[in-house]
Design an enzyme around this catalytic site. Structure first.
Site, PDB file in Angstrom:
ATOM      1  N   ASP A   1       7.292  -1.237   5.620  1.00 24.13           N
ATOM      2  CA  ASP A   1       6.244  -1.780   4.352  1.00 24.13           C
ATOM      3  C   ASP A   1       5.143  -1.924   5.085  1.00 24.13           C
ATOM      4  OD1 ASP A   1       5.850  -2.086   1.984  1.00 24.13           O
ATOM      5  OD2 ASP A   1       6.672  -4.252   1.990  1.00 24.13           O
TER       6      ASP A   1
ATOM      7  N   GLY B   1       7.229  -6.612  -4.554  1.00 25.61           N
ATOM      8  CA  GLY B   1       8.319  -6.270  -4.823  1.00 25.61           C
ATOM      9  C   GLY B   1       9.426  -6.801  -4.065  1.00 25.61           C
TER      10      GLY B   1
ATOM     11  N   GLY C   1       1.345 -15.376  -2.961  1.00 24.59           N
ATOM     12  CA  GLY C   1       1.715 -13.940  -3.549  1.00 24.59           C
ATOM     13  C   GLY C   1       2.995 -13.557  -3.891  1.00 24.59           C
TER      14      GLY C   1
END
Length: 482
Positions: A139, A22, A19
């Protein structure tokens, strides 16, 4: 970009890309020393950094990855190693089978409230461990919540974790706008409540099938986070929906604390929460519906747990927070700021006086109250909050990239106790000037107040101008004592 057979640090052979986001790219790899599969995260280094800036970013990434490696919880994906190769940080982690929560949502749509509450409890456990070690995840989002075959949830990607009390991500790479708390988007200091906000947004997405601030463009998403309230998540039902709305409050002080979130989620799943509710036995089972009813009643405006003590706890001097725009007169603000300011209520609990003429300057006043919590009265909760804020802000002392913070100093003559901290953010195009802040935090009974004196285009050689913040705070303290 490394190929399929790239050998990292003479040990980790990259097999396939799992994957990309950002913050970096994740690879499946073989640890050829221990002959096992691992996940390898290639941390993205922001573009445009100077050699010095790149070195600082790399040092910070390595330090924070090592700190994350000390975290141990069944709901945390373990960090095993961190290596530096060709100036690029790489983080070595456990590889976890299963699917991310965002993929499950895309495939199945809205998920059952009880299941979502159970996922929330697991992620909350991981966050509690991180916060206890002084780390913020920064995050939390559905893409970083992994669901195992049995439905157990794990929180991954501590690669951008940061110490508490910082000014958010100073390199602009951390987080996703729809899951970043308003204070992080405003580049204000983050705390545990910032991670809890992100958890609330993630659970909202899971139970509703769409994000609370979903928009077509990232800029519109960020604007919605800062300016708009999300629609009530009807799929969640009254109880979970009320909790999620409270967790998404704009003001960190109005959000439920970690123990309060745990108690509410435990009630929704039937699990015994930690602490006094878990030990209270059958004679206090009636408290759980009362806790959930409080969530619904207060909603996004603020949420506080029902006291589990037998008696009524002390509320404190202030039943509600005063209007911050009425704590200073415009004439007082003009005298302090040496100009004619424009006054505006920028958000609930916050007022701003702005002088636009160069150099631009801004005076911000915030005020909020703490309510009784468990065995603690409002003043005791406020003391706890003030002490935590003082420790977090003092821990931020130092310089990282363009942002610098001084130490915390005590201020007399303001409330019962007050502290002040100076900060300076250098401009991106110049090392000779930037923006200066003097932030004063004070406590009176169960009320906490904050005064921020902000100046723009200030020379780095100019002395800190803390006087206006102190003068304003003393006038506010006098007004509150009437």
């Amino acid at each position: 970009m490394p190929g399929d057979l790239y050998l990292l640090a003479g040990r980790y052979r990259l097999i396939e890309r799992l994957g990309q986001g950002g913050a970096g790219t994740v690879w499946r790899a073989i640890d050829e020393v221990l002959d096992r599969q691992v996940a390898v995260k290639q941390v993205r280094v922001p573009e445009g950094l100077s050699p010095h800036g790149r070195a600082e970013f790399t040092d910070r990434a390595i330090h924070e990855a090592r700190s994350a490696g000390r975290l141990r919880d069944p709901a945390i994906v373990l960090v095993h190693d961190v290596v530096l190769e060709s100036g690029q940080p790489w983080i070595i982690m456990d590889i976890v089978s299963g699917r991310s929560l965002d993929k499950v949502i895309k495939e199945q749509g809205a998920l059952p409230p009880a299941f979502v509450a159970a996922v929330g409890l697991r992620v909350l456990s991981a966050l509690e461990v991180a916060h206890a070690h002084g780390m913020l995840h920064q995050d939390v989002k559905p893409a970083n919540i992994l669901l195992d075959a049995d439905g157990s949830a794990m929180l991954t990607d501590f690669g951008i974790a940061a110490p508490m009390g910082g000014q958010g991500d100073r390199f602009g790479s951390a987080g996703s706008p729809g899951y970043m708390a308003p204070e992080r988007l405003n580049e204000q200091p983050s705390g545990p409540s910032s991670d809890l906000w992100s958890l609330g947004a993630s659970l909202y997405t899971a139970v509703q099938g769409r994000g609370p601030f979903e928009r077509a463009l990232p800029a519109a998403v960020a604007a919605a986070v800062l300016l708009h309230e999300p629609p009530f998540p009807a799929n969640a039902g009254r109880d979970l929906g009320g909790l999620l709305m409270a967790m998404l409050a704009k003001d960190p002080a109005a959000r439920p604390t970690t123990p309060q979130v745990r108690a509410a989620l435990s009630a929704l799943t039937g699990a015994a929460p930690r602490g006094s509710l878990a030990r209270s036995g059958g004679r206090r089972r009636w408290l759980l519906p009362a806790v959930l009813a409080a969530v619904v009643a207060l909603g996004a405006g603020g949420w506080y747990a029902v006291s589990v003590a037998g008696g009524q706890q002390e509320i404190g001097k202030f039943a509600s927070a005063p209007n911050p725009c009425k704590l200073l007169t415009d004439a007082q603000a003009a005298q302090i700021m040496k100009g004619v300011p424009e006054r505006s209520l920028t958000r609930p609990g916050e007022c701003q006086w702005l002088v636009r003429e160069r150099p631009a300057r801004r005076l911000v006043v915030r005020a909020w109250t703490e309510k009784p919590d468990g065995d603690l009265g409002g003043p005791q909760v406020a003391i706890r909050r003030f002490t935590s804020e003082k420790a977090s802000r003092d821990a931020a002392k130092g310089t990282v990239m363009r942002q610098s913070y001084g130490g915390v100093s005590e201020v007399t003559g303001v409330g019962e106790v007050a502290i002040l901290q100076n900060g300076f953010l250098r401009h991106t195009n110049s090392n000779k000037s930037g923006n200066s802040d003097s932030t004063l935090l004070f406590r009176t009974s169960n009320l906490l107040g904050e005064v921020i004196w902000h100046r723009e285009d200030v020379s780095v050689e100019s002395p800190q101008d803390k006087g206006p913040a102190i003068d304003a705070a003393r006038l506010i303290s006098a007004e509150l004592s009437k």
